[in-house]
Design an enzyme around this catalytic site. Structure first.
Site, mmCIF file in Angstrom:
data_model
loop_
_atom_site.group_PDB
_atom_site.id
_atom_site.type_symbol
_atom_site.label_atom_id
_atom_site.label_comp_id
_atom_site.label_asym_id
_atom_site.label_seq_id
_atom_site.Cartn_x
_atom_site.Cartn_y
_atom_site.Cartn_z
ATOM 1 N N ASN A 92 4.384 6.078 13.063
ATOM 2 C CA ASN A 92 3.977 5.643 14.398
ATOM 3 C C ASN A 92 4.548 4.252 14.639
ATOM 4 O O ASN A 92 4.509 3.409 13.743
ATOM 5 C CB ASN A 92 2.444 5.600 14.500
ATOM 6 C CG ASN A 92 1.814 6.965 14.279
ATOM 7 O OD1 ASN A 92 2.343 7.969 14.705
ATOM 8 N ND2 ASN A 92 0.692 6.982 13.599
ATOM 9 N N HIS A 105 4.664 1.809 8.059
ATOM 10 C CA HIS A 105 4.125 2.719 7.059
ATOM 11 C C HIS A 105 4.418 4.148 7.461
ATOM 12 O O HIS A 105 4.594 4.453 8.634
ATOM 13 C CB HIS A 105 2.620 2.506 6.852
ATOM 14 C CG HIS A 105 1.793 2.640 8.092
ATOM 15 N ND1 HIS A 105 1.756 1.680 9.085
ATOM 16 C CD2 HIS A 105 0.959 3.627 8.495
ATOM 17 C CE1 HIS A 105 0.936 2.070 10.045
ATOM 18 N NE2 HIS A 105 0.438 3.250 9.715
#
Length: 124
Positions: A92, A105
């Site tokens: 994201n 991440h």
């Protein structure tokens, strides 16, 4: 290259520095992988570069080693965690991408059953 885990307010930097405990899946000099605290699937862990970079917008060629390592290890770690018949990788980015922690991440999600749709369409 800036130092590793250098944002004092970032929750992932605190995990990398050992200030917040986690259920670790993997760690080396460049990355750490740990179970998500609110999993969306039977297998759900995060793979995080140790160098603090807020989003993919800010990555540079200096980040290629850690990001490549994440992708190279994702399948092995997913299998070890129980996702033996496929898994999903999600990165994201920013507000529209629904990034909650401003440290790059990768979510690894899988399990014995098939995952739901990638996105839910409005009105569909």
């Amino acid at each position: 290259m800036p130092p590793i885990a250098d944002d004092p307010d970032c929750v992932f930097c605190k995990i990398i520095r050992g200030e917040i405990p986690c259920r670790k899946v993997y760690e080396d000099d460049d990355i750490i992988a740990f179970h998500d605290i609110a999993p969306w699937a039977p297998v759900h862990f995060l793979m995080v570069p140790k160098r603090h970079v807020p989003t993919l917008y800010e990555t540079t060629p200096d980040d290629a080693k850690a990001l490549g390592r994440i992708l190279a290890l994702a399948g092995k770690l997913a299998r070890e965690q129980g996702a033996g018949n496929g898994f999903r990788t999600i990165v994201n980015t920013g507000h529209v991408g629904r990034q909650d922690v401003m440290h790059v991440h990768v979510h690894i999600l899988g399990g014995p059953e098939r995952l739901g749709p990638m996105l839910i369409r409005d009105g569909a």
